[in-house]
Scaffold this motif. Structure first.
Motif, PDB file in Angstrom:
ATOM      1  N   ASP A 119       0.820  -1.206   0.000  1.00  0.00           N
ATOM      2  CA  ASP A 119       0.000   0.000   0.000  1.00  0.00           C
ATOM      3  C   ASP A 119       0.856   1.258   0.000  1.00  0.00           C
ATOM      4  N   ALA A 120       2.007   1.217   0.693  1.00  0.00           N
ATOM      5  CA  ALA A 120       2.886   2.390   0.736  1.00  0.00           C
ATOM      6  C   ALA A 120       3.405   2.742  -0.653  1.00  0.00           C
ATOM      7  N   VAL A 121       3.716   1.726  -1.447  1.00  0.00           N
ATOM      8  CA  VAL A 121       4.167   1.963  -2.826  1.00  0.00           C
ATOM      9  C   VAL A 121       3.001   2.489  -3.661  1.00  0.00           C
ATOM     10  N   GLN A 122       1.812   1.888  -3.514  1.00  0.00           N
ATOM     11  CA  GLN A 122       0.651   2.326  -4.281  1.00  0.00           C
ATOM     12  C   GLN A 122       0.310   3.786  -3.981  1.00  0.00           C
ATOM     13  N   MET A 123       0.466   4.189  -2.738  1.00  0.00           N
ATOM     14  CA  MET A 123       0.154   5.564  -2.343  1.00  0.00           C
ATOM     15  C   MET A 123       1.272   6.541  -2.678  1.00  0.00           C
ATOM     16  N   GLY A 124       2.468   6.012  -2.979  1.00  0.00           N
ATOM     17  CA  GLY A 124       3.584   6.865  -3.351  1.00  0.00           C
ATOM     18  C   GLY A 124       4.449   7.315  -2.201  1.00  0.00           C
ATOM     19  N   THR A 125       4.161   6.858  -1.007  1.00  0.00           N
ATOM     20  CA  THR A 125       4.990   7.270   0.132  1.00  0.00           C
ATOM     21  C   THR A 125       6.299   6.504   0.193  1.00  0.00           C
ATOM     22  N   GLU A 126       6.380   5.377  -0.510  1.00  0.00           N
ATOM     23  CA  GLU A 126       7.617   4.616  -0.638  1.00  0.00           C
ATOM     24  C   GLU A 126       7.798   4.202  -2.096  1.00  0.00           C
ATOM     25  N   SER A 127       9.056   3.896  -2.433  1.00  0.00           N
ATOM     26  CA  SER A 127       9.366   3.318  -3.740  1.00  0.00           C
ATOM     27  C   SER A 127       9.914   1.919  -3.541  1.00  0.00           C
ATOM     28  N   ALA A 128       9.577   1.011  -4.448  1.00  0.00           N
ATOM     29  CA  ALA A 128      10.155  -0.326  -4.409  1.00  0.00           C
ATOM     30  C   ALA A 128      11.417  -0.358  -5.261  1.00  0.00           C
ATOM     31  N   ASP A 129      12.231  -1.382  -5.062  1.00  0.00           N
ATOM     32  CA  ASP A 129      13.458  -1.508  -5.866  1.00  0.00           C
ATOM     33  C   ASP A 129      13.136  -1.646  -7.344  1.00  0.00           C
ATOM     34  N   THR A 130      12.013  -2.284  -7.654  1.00  0.00           N
ATOM     35  CA  THR A 130      11.671  -2.573  -9.053  1.00  0.00           C
ATOM     36  C   THR A 130      10.439  -1.808  -9.533  1.00  0.00           C
ATOM     37  N   PHE A 131      10.002  -0.827  -8.762  1.00  0.00           N
ATOM     38  CA  PHE A 131       8.890  -0.002  -9.221  1.00  0.00           C
ATOM     39  C   PHE A 131       8.893   1.349  -8.510  1.00  0.00           C
ATOM     40  N   ASP A 132       8.607   2.361  -9.317  1.00  0.00           N
ATOM     41  CA  ASP A 132       8.315   3.682  -8.778  1.00  0.00           C
ATOM     42  C   ASP A 132       7.434   4.400  -9.792  1.00  0.00           C
ATOM     43  N   PHE A 133       6.580   5.264  -9.293  1.00  0.00           N
ATOM     44  CA  PHE A 133       5.792   6.123 -10.167  1.00  0.00           C
ATOM     45  C   PHE A 133       6.680   7.238 -10.715  1.00  0.00           C
ATOM     46  N   THR A 134       6.135   7.978 -11.659  1.00  0.00           N
ATOM     47  CA  THR A 134       6.817   9.186 -12.126  1.00  0.00           C
ATOM     48  C   THR A 134       6.385  10.356 -11.255  1.00  0.00           C
ATOM     49  N   TRP A 135       7.313  11.287 -11.075  1.00  0.00           N
ATOM     50  CA  TRP A 135       7.069  12.478 -10.244  1.00  0.00           C
ATOM     51  C   TRP A 135       7.486  13.688 -11.068  1.00  0.00           C
TER      52      TRP A 135
END
Length: 513
Positions: free
Chosen positions: A359-375
Protein backbone atom coordinates in the motif's frame (compact mmCIF):
# COMPACT_ATOMS: atom_id res chain seq x y z
CA UNK A 1 29.30 33.68 -69.96
CA UNK A 2 33.01 34.30 -69.35
CA UNK A 3 35.22 31.40 -70.45
CA UNK A 4 38.24 30.69 -68.22
CA UNK A 5 40.83 27.95 -68.31
CA UNK A 6 41.86 26.58 -64.88
CA UNK A 7 41.49 29.99 -63.28
CA UNK A 8 39.71 30.71 -60.00
CA UNK A 9 38.45 34.23 -59.30
CA UNK A 10 37.35 35.17 -55.74
CA UNK A 11 35.42 38.38 -55.13
CA UNK A 12 34.84 39.08 -51.43
CA UNK A 13 32.01 41.16 -50.05
CA UNK A 14 30.60 41.47 -46.51
CA UNK A 15 27.87 38.85 -46.92
CA UNK A 16 29.07 36.62 -49.72
CA UNK A 17 31.85 35.44 -51.96
CA UNK A 18 31.63 34.96 -55.72
CA UNK A 19 33.54 32.17 -57.40
CA UNK A 20 33.68 31.82 -61.17
CA UNK A 21 35.44 28.87 -62.72
CA UNK A 22 35.90 26.97 -65.96
CA UNK A 23 37.83 23.72 -66.16
CA UNK A 24 40.25 22.85 -68.94
CA UNK A 25 37.50 20.97 -70.75
CA UNK A 26 35.90 24.32 -71.48
CA UNK A 27 32.77 23.78 -69.38
CA UNK A 28 31.56 27.15 -68.14
CA UNK A 29 29.82 27.71 -64.81
CA UNK A 30 29.68 30.16 -61.93
CA UNK A 31 28.94 29.74 -58.23
CA UNK A 32 27.90 32.58 -55.95
CA UNK A 33 27.56 31.71 -52.24
CA UNK A 34 25.41 33.81 -49.91
CA UNK A 35 26.05 33.25 -46.21
CA UNK A 36 23.01 33.19 -43.90
CA UNK A 37 20.52 34.03 -46.67
CA UNK A 38 17.55 34.37 -44.28
CA UNK A 39 19.44 36.20 -41.51
CA UNK A 40 18.60 33.75 -38.71
CA UNK A 41 20.76 30.70 -39.59
CA UNK A 42 24.37 31.95 -39.52
CA UNK A 43 25.99 28.56 -40.22
CA UNK A 44 24.17 28.04 -43.51
CA UNK A 45 24.62 29.34 -47.04
CA UNK A 46 22.88 29.29 -50.39
CA UNK A 47 24.86 28.63 -53.58
CA UNK A 48 23.58 30.24 -56.77
CA UNK A 49 24.91 28.13 -59.62
CA UNK A 50 24.78 28.93 -63.33
CA UNK A 51 26.12 26.53 -65.97
CA UNK A 52 26.17 26.32 -69.76
CA UNK A 53 24.15 23.08 -69.67
CA UNK A 54 21.93 21.37 -67.06
CA UNK A 55 23.77 20.12 -63.99
CA UNK A 56 23.10 18.36 -60.70
CA UNK A 57 25.01 19.40 -57.62
CA UNK A 58 26.55 17.81 -54.55
CA UNK A 59 28.09 19.78 -51.69
CA UNK A 60 30.38 18.71 -48.87
CA UNK A 61 31.43 20.86 -45.93
CA UNK A 62 34.95 19.61 -45.28
CA UNK A 63 36.35 19.01 -41.82
CA UNK A 64 36.95 16.27 -39.28
CA UNK A 65 33.20 15.53 -39.38
CA UNK A 66 32.10 16.45 -42.92
CA UNK A 67 28.51 17.19 -43.92
CA UNK A 68 27.60 16.06 -47.42
CA UNK A 69 24.41 16.18 -49.45
CA UNK A 70 23.42 15.41 -53.04
CA UNK A 71 20.55 17.19 -54.74
CA UNK A 72 18.47 15.65 -57.52
CA UNK A 73 17.15 18.83 -59.11
CA UNK A 74 18.76 19.58 -62.46
CA UNK A 75 19.04 22.81 -64.39
CA UNK A 76 21.23 25.52 -65.83
CA UNK A 77 20.45 27.65 -62.79
CA UNK A 78 20.28 26.10 -59.32
CA UNK A 79 19.88 27.30 -55.74
CA UNK A 80 21.74 24.78 -53.59
CA UNK A 81 21.63 24.98 -49.78
CA UNK A 82 24.65 24.37 -47.56
CA UNK A 83 24.25 23.42 -43.91
CA UNK A 84 26.79 22.37 -41.29
CA UNK A 85 29.38 25.13 -41.61
CA UNK A 86 31.80 25.46 -38.72
CA UNK A 87 31.61 28.74 -36.75
CA UNK A 88 34.46 31.26 -36.82
CA UNK A 89 36.24 29.51 -39.66
CA UNK A 90 37.20 29.82 -43.31
CA UNK A 91 35.11 26.79 -44.28
CA UNK A 92 36.11 24.74 -47.29
CA UNK A 93 33.09 23.49 -49.22
CA UNK A 94 33.59 20.97 -52.01
CA UNK A 95 31.12 21.29 -54.88
CA UNK A 96 30.58 18.68 -57.57
CA UNK A 97 28.55 19.51 -60.68
CA UNK A 98 27.44 16.57 -62.78
CA UNK A 99 26.29 17.05 -66.39
CA UNK A 100 25.72 14.93 -69.47
CA UNK A 101 29.37 15.05 -70.51
CA UNK A 102 30.95 14.40 -67.13
CA UNK A 103 31.50 16.37 -63.94
CA UNK A 104 33.52 19.25 -62.53
CA UNK A 105 34.77 19.64 -58.97
CA UNK A 106 35.76 22.75 -57.09
CA UNK A 107 36.27 23.96 -53.55
CA UNK A 108 34.84 27.20 -52.21
CA UNK A 109 35.82 29.04 -49.07
CA UNK A 110 33.06 30.55 -46.93
CA UNK A 111 33.95 32.55 -43.84
CA UNK A 112 31.61 32.34 -40.84
CA UNK A 113 31.45 34.49 -37.73
CA UNK A 114 31.86 33.56 -34.09
CA UNK A 115 29.11 31.99 -32.07
CA UNK A 116 27.31 34.41 -29.75
CA UNK A 117 29.21 34.63 -26.47
CA UNK A 118 26.04 33.76 -24.54
CA UNK A 119 25.88 30.29 -26.12
CA UNK A 120 26.53 27.24 -23.94
CA UNK A 121 29.77 25.28 -23.97
CA UNK A 122 29.35 21.69 -25.16
CA UNK A 123 31.66 18.95 -23.85
CA UNK A 124 31.41 15.43 -25.30
CA UNK A 125 32.19 12.99 -22.52
CA UNK A 126 31.63 9.64 -24.26
CA UNK A 127 31.22 8.68 -27.90
CA UNK A 128 31.07 5.20 -29.45
CA UNK A 129 29.84 5.89 -32.96
CA UNK A 130 29.68 2.16 -33.81
CA UNK A 131 26.87 1.69 -31.28
CA UNK A 132 25.08 5.00 -31.69
CA UNK A 133 22.08 5.84 -33.83
CA UNK A 134 22.92 7.93 -36.89
CA UNK A 135 22.68 11.70 -36.89
CA UNK A 136 23.86 14.66 -34.89
CA UNK A 137 22.54 16.17 -31.69
CA UNK A 138 19.65 18.62 -31.92
CA UNK A 139 19.10 20.78 -28.84
CA UNK A 140 15.99 22.73 -27.92
CA UNK A 141 17.82 25.57 -26.19
CA UNK A 142 16.29 28.68 -24.65
CA UNK A 143 18.58 31.42 -23.39
CA UNK A 144 17.77 33.62 -20.40
CA UNK A 145 16.66 37.05 -21.52
CA UNK A 146 15.85 38.97 -18.33
CA UNK A 147 12.46 37.44 -17.70
CA UNK A 148 11.75 36.12 -21.19
CA UNK A 149 13.53 33.55 -23.34
CA UNK A 150 15.55 33.87 -26.51
CA UNK A 151 15.05 30.59 -28.34
CA UNK A 152 18.10 29.31 -30.23
CA UNK A 153 17.79 25.65 -31.24
CA UNK A 154 21.12 24.24 -32.34
CA UNK A 155 22.78 21.06 -33.61
CA UNK A 156 26.23 19.90 -32.53
CA UNK A 157 28.45 17.10 -33.82
CA UNK A 158 30.24 14.25 -32.04
CA UNK A 159 33.17 16.55 -31.23
CA UNK A 160 30.95 19.13 -29.52
CA UNK A 161 31.14 21.66 -32.36
CA UNK A 162 27.94 23.61 -32.98
CA UNK A 163 27.28 23.21 -36.71
CA UNK A 164 23.85 24.80 -37.08
CA UNK A 165 21.52 27.08 -35.16
CA UNK A 166 18.52 29.35 -35.55
CA UNK A 167 18.30 32.74 -33.86
CA UNK A 168 14.58 33.10 -33.09
CA UNK A 169 14.95 36.31 -31.08
CA UNK A 170 12.68 38.06 -33.59
CA UNK A 171 9.72 36.27 -31.95
CA UNK A 172 10.37 38.04 -28.64
CA UNK A 173 9.37 34.99 -26.61
CA UNK A 174 9.91 31.25 -26.29
CA UNK A 175 9.44 29.27 -29.51
CA UNK A 176 9.34 25.51 -28.95
CA UNK A 177 9.55 22.54 -29.08
CA UNK A 178 12.27 22.17 -31.71
CA UNK A 179 11.36 19.26 -33.97
CA UNK A 180 11.55 18.09 -37.54
CA UNK A 181 8.39 16.75 -39.15
CA UNK A 182 8.26 13.81 -41.51
CA UNK A 183 8.31 16.12 -44.56
CA UNK A 184 11.55 17.72 -43.32
CA UNK A 185 9.92 20.92 -42.06
CA UNK A 186 11.12 22.40 -38.79
CA UNK A 187 8.10 23.16 -36.62
CA UNK A 188 7.95 25.26 -33.45
CA UNK A 189 5.27 27.37 -31.79
CA UNK A 190 5.10 30.47 -29.65
CA UNK A 191 2.07 31.23 -27.52
CA UNK A 192 -0.08 32.24 -30.49
CA UNK A 193 1.95 31.51 -33.66
CA UNK A 194 2.85 28.26 -35.43
CA UNK A 195 6.14 28.57 -37.32
CA UNK A 196 7.43 26.26 -40.03
CA UNK A 197 11.02 26.77 -41.24
CA UNK A 198 13.40 25.17 -43.66
CA UNK A 199 16.98 24.45 -42.57
CA UNK A 200 18.21 27.78 -43.92
CA UNK A 201 15.85 29.63 -41.61
CA UNK A 202 13.30 30.55 -44.26
CA UNK A 203 9.80 30.81 -42.82
CA UNK A 204 7.73 28.57 -45.08
CA UNK A 205 4.54 28.96 -43.05
CA UNK A 206 3.45 31.25 -40.24
CA UNK A 207 -0.02 30.82 -38.77
CA UNK A 208 -1.58 32.82 -35.95
CA UNK A 209 -4.20 31.02 -33.88
CA UNK A 210 -7.17 32.37 -31.93
CA UNK A 211 -5.84 34.58 -29.11
CA UNK A 212 -8.15 32.84 -26.66
CA UNK A 213 -5.81 29.86 -26.86
CA UNK A 214 -2.18 29.79 -25.83
CA UNK A 215 0.10 27.01 -27.07
CA UNK A 216 2.76 25.58 -24.78
CA UNK A 217 5.10 22.66 -24.07
CA UNK A 218 4.25 20.11 -26.76
CA UNK A 219 3.13 19.66 -30.36
CA UNK A 220 2.72 16.13 -31.75
CA UNK A 221 2.53 15.31 -35.45
CA UNK A 222 -0.23 12.78 -36.19
CA UNK A 223 0.02 10.13 -38.94
CA UNK A 224 -2.08 12.33 -41.26
CA UNK A 225 0.22 15.33 -40.75
CA UNK A 226 -2.14 17.25 -38.47
CA UNK A 227 -1.07 18.42 -35.04
CA UNK A 228 -2.07 17.75 -31.44
CA UNK A 229 -1.12 20.80 -29.36
CA UNK A 230 -1.14 21.50 -25.62
CA UNK A 231 -2.97 24.76 -24.97
CA UNK A 232 -4.44 26.92 -22.27
CA UNK A 233 -7.80 28.54 -22.93
CA UNK A 234 -8.89 31.88 -21.55
CA UNK A 235 -11.88 32.34 -19.25
CA UNK A 236 -12.01 28.75 -18.03
CA UNK A 237 -12.26 28.25 -14.32
CA UNK A 238 -12.01 25.49 -11.74
CA UNK A 239 -13.56 25.34 -8.30
CA UNK A 240 -11.04 25.12 -5.46
CA UNK A 241 -12.06 25.32 -1.80
CA UNK A 242 -15.33 26.97 -2.76
CA UNK A 243 -13.69 29.61 -4.95
CA UNK A 244 -13.47 29.82 -8.74
CA UNK A 245 -9.92 30.15 -10.07
CA UNK A 246 -8.87 30.60 -13.69
CA UNK A 247 -7.04 27.52 -14.89
CA UNK A 248 -4.25 27.05 -17.41
CA UNK A 249 -2.64 24.30 -19.46
CA UNK A 250 -5.64 21.98 -19.45
CA UNK A 251 -6.90 21.86 -23.06
CA UNK A 252 -5.68 20.03 -26.16
CA UNK A 253 -6.46 21.13 -29.70
CA UNK A 254 -6.34 19.35 -33.05
CA UNK A 255 -4.88 21.65 -35.72
CA UNK A 256 -5.36 20.96 -39.43
CA UNK A 257 -2.14 22.01 -41.16
CA UNK A 258 -3.61 22.00 -44.66
CA UNK A 259 -6.58 24.17 -43.73
CA UNK A 260 -4.65 26.17 -41.13
CA UNK A 261 -7.39 25.94 -38.53
CA UNK A 262 -8.37 24.29 -35.27
CA UNK A 263 -10.87 21.50 -35.82
CA UNK A 264 -11.31 19.97 -32.37
CA UNK A 265 -10.54 20.52 -28.69
CA UNK A 266 -10.41 18.41 -25.54
CA UNK A 267 -11.08 19.79 -22.05
CA UNK A 268 -9.10 17.39 -19.85
CA UNK A 269 -10.43 18.99 -16.65
CA UNK A 270 -13.66 17.20 -17.55
CA UNK A 271 -12.04 13.82 -16.76
CA UNK A 272 -9.59 14.65 -13.95
CA UNK A 273 -9.68 15.75 -10.32
CA UNK A 274 -8.70 19.42 -10.50
CA UNK A 275 -8.70 19.82 -6.71
CA UNK A 276 -5.83 17.36 -6.10
CA UNK A 277 -2.92 19.58 -5.06
CA UNK A 278 -0.39 17.25 -3.43
CA UNK A 279 2.22 18.16 -6.07
CA UNK A 280 1.14 21.61 -7.22
CA UNK A 281 3.69 24.09 -5.93
CA UNK A 282 3.05 26.73 -8.58
CA UNK A 283 -0.26 28.61 -8.61
CA UNK A 284 -3.70 27.21 -7.76
CA UNK A 285 -5.01 27.32 -11.34
CA UNK A 286 -2.06 25.28 -12.61
CA UNK A 287 -3.54 22.06 -11.27
CA UNK A 288 -2.22 19.94 -14.17
CA UNK A 289 0.72 21.72 -15.85
CA UNK A 290 0.35 19.66 -19.01
CA UNK A 291 3.76 19.22 -20.65
CA UNK A 292 3.62 16.27 -23.03
CA UNK A 293 1.39 14.22 -25.34
CA UNK A 294 1.66 10.85 -27.04
CA UNK A 295 -0.79 9.62 -29.67
CA UNK A 296 -1.66 5.91 -29.73
CA UNK A 297 -2.76 5.13 -33.27
CA UNK A 298 -3.85 1.61 -32.27
CA UNK A 299 -7.01 3.06 -30.72
CA UNK A 300 -6.80 6.80 -31.53
CA UNK A 301 -6.19 7.65 -27.89
CA UNK A 302 -4.03 10.32 -26.27
CA UNK A 303 -1.62 9.90 -23.36
CA UNK A 304 -1.16 13.10 -21.40
CA UNK A 305 1.72 14.04 -19.11
CA UNK A 306 0.96 16.53 -16.35
CA UNK A 307 3.81 17.64 -14.09
CA UNK A 308 1.44 18.20 -11.17
CA UNK A 309 -0.62 15.00 -11.50
CA UNK A 310 1.10 12.21 -13.45
CA UNK A 311 0.15 10.40 -16.66
CA UNK A 312 -3.29 9.54 -17.94
CA UNK A 313 -4.95 8.29 -21.10
CA UNK A 314 -8.09 9.62 -22.76
CA UNK A 315 -10.03 8.33 -25.75
CA UNK A 316 -10.59 10.37 -28.91
CA UNK A 317 -13.99 11.20 -27.40
CA UNK A 318 -12.41 12.49 -24.18
CA UNK A 319 -13.26 9.51 -22.00
CA UNK A 320 -10.81 8.64 -19.22
CA UNK A 321 -9.10 5.25 -19.74
CA UNK A 322 -6.53 5.10 -16.91
CA UNK A 323 -4.34 7.16 -14.57
CA UNK A 324 -0.70 6.30 -13.83
CA UNK A 325 0.07 8.11 -10.57
CA UNK A 326 0.23 7.49 -6.82
CA UNK A 327 -3.21 6.65 -5.44
CA UNK A 328 -3.24 9.32 -2.78
CA UNK A 329 -6.11 11.83 -2.62
CA UNK A 330 -8.10 11.30 -5.83
CA UNK A 331 -11.64 12.61 -5.93
CA UNK A 332 -14.38 13.48 -8.46
CA UNK A 333 -13.63 14.83 -11.92
CA UNK A 334 -14.82 18.07 -13.47
CA UNK A 335 -14.17 21.78 -13.22
CA UNK A 336 -16.63 22.02 -10.37
CA UNK A 337 -15.74 18.66 -8.85
CA UNK A 338 -19.17 17.28 -9.67
CA UNK A 339 -18.18 14.57 -12.14
CA UNK A 340 -17.42 10.87 -11.82
CA UNK A 341 -15.00 9.37 -9.30
CA UNK A 342 -11.47 9.15 -10.73
CA UNK A 343 -10.02 6.65 -8.22
CA UNK A 344 -11.33 3.54 -10.09
CA UNK A 345 -9.16 4.54 -13.08
CA UNK A 346 -5.89 4.43 -11.12
CA UNK A 347 -3.51 1.69 -12.22
CA UNK A 348 -2.27 -0.76 -9.61
CA UNK A 349 1.51 -1.24 -9.54
CA UNK A 350 2.54 -4.91 -9.87
CA UNK A 351 5.80 -6.83 -10.10
CA UNK A 352 6.84 -9.17 -12.93
CA UNK A 353 4.66 -11.97 -11.51
CA UNK A 354 1.59 -9.75 -11.34
CA UNK A 355 1.69 -9.37 -7.56
CA UNK A 356 0.68 -5.90 -6.32
CA UNK A 357 3.22 -3.88 -4.36
CA UNK A 358 2.51 -2.70 -0.83
CA UNK A 359 0.00 0.00 0.00
CA UNK A 360 2.89 2.39 0.74
CA UNK A 361 4.17 1.96 -2.83
CA UNK A 362 0.65 2.33 -4.28
CA UNK A 363 0.15 5.56 -2.34
CA UNK A 364 3.58 6.87 -3.35
CA UNK A 365 4.99 7.27 0.13
CA UNK A 366 7.62 4.62 -0.64
CA UNK A 367 9.37 3.32 -3.74
CA UNK A 368 10.15 -0.33 -4.41
CA UNK A 369 13.46 -1.51 -5.87
CA UNK A 370 11.67 -2.57 -9.05
CA UNK A 371 8.89 0.00 -9.22
CA UNK A 372 8.32 3.68 -8.78
CA UNK A 373 5.79 6.12 -10.17
CA UNK A 374 6.82 9.19 -12.13
CA UNK A 375 7.07 12.48 -10.24
CA UNK A 376 6.79 15.58 -12.40
CA UNK A 377 7.03 13.57 -15.65
CA UNK A 378 7.85 14.80 -19.15
CA UNK A 379 7.92 13.53 -22.74
CA UNK A 380 5.78 10.34 -22.90
CA UNK A 381 6.60 8.11 -25.87
CA UNK A 382 4.99 4.88 -27.05
CA UNK A 383 7.42 2.08 -27.86
CA UNK A 384 6.93 -0.15 -30.93
CA UNK A 385 5.42 -2.93 -28.78
CA UNK A 386 3.03 -0.56 -27.02
CA UNK A 387 4.94 -0.05 -23.77
CA UNK A 388 5.29 3.49 -22.44
CA UNK A 389 8.61 5.33 -22.14
CA UNK A 390 8.74 8.57 -20.17
CA UNK A 391 11.16 10.91 -18.41
CA UNK A 392 10.63 10.83 -14.65
CA UNK A 393 12.02 14.07 -13.21
CA UNK A 394 11.60 12.86 -9.64
CA UNK A 395 10.42 16.20 -8.32
CA UNK A 396 9.21 15.75 -4.72
CA UNK A 397 9.51 11.96 -5.02
CA UNK A 398 7.61 10.16 -2.25
CA UNK A 399 6.38 13.63 -1.22
CA UNK A 400 9.93 14.33 0.00
CA UNK A 401 12.04 17.09 -1.51
CA UNK A 402 15.24 15.40 -0.27
CA UNK A 403 14.86 12.34 -2.54
CA UNK A 404 16.56 13.58 -5.70
CA UNK A 405 17.15 11.53 -8.81
CA UNK A 406 15.77 11.57 -12.35
CA UNK A 407 15.46 8.71 -14.80
CA UNK A 408 14.06 7.35 -18.02
CA UNK A 409 11.52 4.64 -17.26
CA UNK A 410 9.52 2.12 -19.30
CA UNK A 411 6.18 0.69 -18.20
CA UNK A 412 3.88 -2.07 -19.44
CA UNK A 413 0.20 -1.27 -18.88
CA UNK A 414 -2.54 -3.90 -18.86
CA UNK A 415 -5.65 -1.87 -19.62
CA UNK A 416 -8.07 -4.70 -18.87
CA UNK A 417 -6.60 -5.53 -15.46
CA UNK A 418 -5.78 -1.86 -14.75
CA UNK A 419 -2.20 -2.73 -13.74
CA UNK A 420 1.21 -1.27 -14.48
CA UNK A 421 4.60 -3.00 -14.38
CA UNK A 422 7.98 -1.26 -14.54
CA UNK A 423 10.19 -2.92 -17.17
CA UNK A 424 13.30 -0.76 -17.40
CA UNK A 425 14.88 2.37 -16.01
CA UNK A 426 18.06 4.37 -16.35
CA UNK A 427 19.24 7.27 -14.21
CA UNK A 428 18.42 6.36 -10.63
CA UNK A 429 21.91 4.94 -10.19
CA UNK A 430 23.42 8.33 -11.15
CA UNK A 431 21.83 10.13 -8.23
CA UNK A 432 21.78 13.88 -7.83
CA UNK A 433 24.20 14.67 -10.67
CA UNK A 434 21.53 13.48 -13.12
CA UNK A 435 18.63 15.13 -11.27
CA UNK A 436 16.59 17.65 -13.28
CA UNK A 437 13.76 19.44 -11.51
CA UNK A 438 12.19 20.70 -14.75
CA UNK A 439 12.09 20.11 -18.54
CA UNK A 440 13.89 17.02 -20.02
CA UNK A 441 13.19 14.39 -22.65
CA UNK A 442 13.50 10.74 -23.65
CA UNK A 443 13.42 9.02 -27.06
CA UNK A 444 13.75 5.43 -28.26
CA UNK A 445 16.16 4.92 -31.17
CA UNK A 446 15.01 1.64 -32.73
CA UNK A 447 17.83 1.13 -35.23
CA UNK A 448 20.34 0.64 -32.40
CA UNK A 449 17.98 -0.35 -29.57
CA UNK A 450 19.24 2.60 -27.57
CA UNK A 451 17.47 5.25 -25.52
CA UNK A 452 18.31 8.94 -25.75
CA UNK A 453 17.86 10.57 -22.34
CA UNK A 454 18.03 14.33 -21.82
CA UNK A 455 18.24 15.55 -18.24
CA UNK A 456 17.97 19.18 -19.17
CA UNK A 457 18.48 21.14 -15.96
CA UNK A 458 21.14 19.58 -13.77
CA UNK A 459 23.88 20.91 -11.53
CA UNK A 460 27.40 19.78 -12.42
CA UNK A 461 29.72 20.81 -9.59
CA UNK A 462 27.60 23.88 -9.05
CA UNK A 463 27.28 24.74 -12.74
CA UNK A 464 23.92 24.60 -14.51
CA UNK A 465 24.08 22.11 -17.36
CA UNK A 466 22.03 19.82 -19.54
CA UNK A 467 23.00 16.16 -19.81
CA UNK A 468 22.43 14.21 -23.06
CA UNK A 469 23.00 10.47 -22.82
CA UNK A 470 22.42 7.66 -25.30
CA UNK A 471 22.29 4.39 -23.41
CA UNK A 472 22.17 0.80 -24.65
CA UNK A 473 18.82 -0.64 -23.63
CA UNK A 474 20.19 -4.09 -22.81
CA UNK A 475 23.47 -3.33 -21.04
CA UNK A 476 22.56 0.18 -19.79
CA UNK A 477 26.02 1.25 -20.90
CA UNK A 478 26.41 4.81 -22.16
CA UNK A 479 27.40 4.89 -25.83
CA UNK A 480 27.21 8.69 -26.00
CA UNK A 481 27.21 11.42 -23.40
CA UNK A 482 27.53 15.17 -23.64
CA UNK A 483 27.30 17.99 -21.13
CA UNK A 484 25.84 21.32 -22.26
CA UNK A 485 27.15 23.92 -19.81
CA UNK A 486 24.81 26.91 -19.55
CA UNK A 487 25.99 30.46 -18.99
CA UNK A 488 22.70 32.31 -18.24
CA UNK A 489 24.43 35.56 -19.15
CA UNK A 490 21.23 37.58 -19.44
CA UNK A 491 19.53 36.26 -16.31
CA UNK A 492 19.88 36.56 -12.57
CA UNK A 493 20.48 32.78 -12.39
CA UNK A 494 17.48 32.14 -10.15
CA UNK A 495 15.02 29.37 -11.12
CA UNK A 496 12.50 31.90 -12.42
CA UNK A 497 11.01 32.28 -15.88
CA UNK A 498 13.60 33.60 -18.31
CA UNK A 499 16.33 34.00 -15.68
CA UNK A 500 18.40 30.91 -16.54
CA UNK A 501 19.17 29.09 -19.77
CA UNK A 502 17.29 25.80 -20.21
CA UNK A 503 17.78 22.77 -22.41
CA UNK A 504 14.17 21.75 -22.91
CA UNK A 505 14.74 18.66 -25.07
CA UNK A 506 17.22 17.04 -27.41
CA UNK A 507 16.77 14.85 -30.47
CA UNK A 508 19.02 12.72 -32.64
CA UNK A 509 18.58 14.21 -36.09
CA UNK A 510 20.38 14.35 -39.43
CA UNK A 511 22.08 17.59 -40.35
CA UNK A 512 20.83 18.04 -43.86
CA UNK A 513 18.59 20.37 -45.80
Amino acid sequence: MTRLRSILIYILCPACMILMNSCSSGFDYSIEPALNPNNIAPLTAMLHIEAEQPVKASVKVLGSIPVEQHFEQEGKELEIPVVGLYPDLENRVAVTLTYAGGEVRDTLEIRTGKLPSIFPHVVVNTVDRSKMAEGMHGCDLHLANRGTFRSTPFIFDDEGNIRWYLDLSFAGKMVAPFQRLRDGTLLMVSRHVIYEFDMLGKIVNEISINNNYGMHHDVVELPDGNLLICVGKRNNFIKLDGNFVESDSDFIILFDRKQSRMVREWDVAHVMDVSRKDLNFFRPGDWLHMNGLAFDERDNSIIVSGKNQGLFKISWNNELEWILAPKKNWGPSGRNGDGFETAPFLLTAVDSTGKPFSDAVQMGTESADTFDFTWGPHAPKLMPDGTLLVFDNGTYRNYDAQVQYSRAVEYRIDEEKKTVEQLWQYGKERGTEFFSTIVSDVDFLPETNTVLVTSGYTKQKGRLAGKIVEVDRESKKEVFEATVYMKSVNGNKTPSWGQTDILYRSERMPLKY
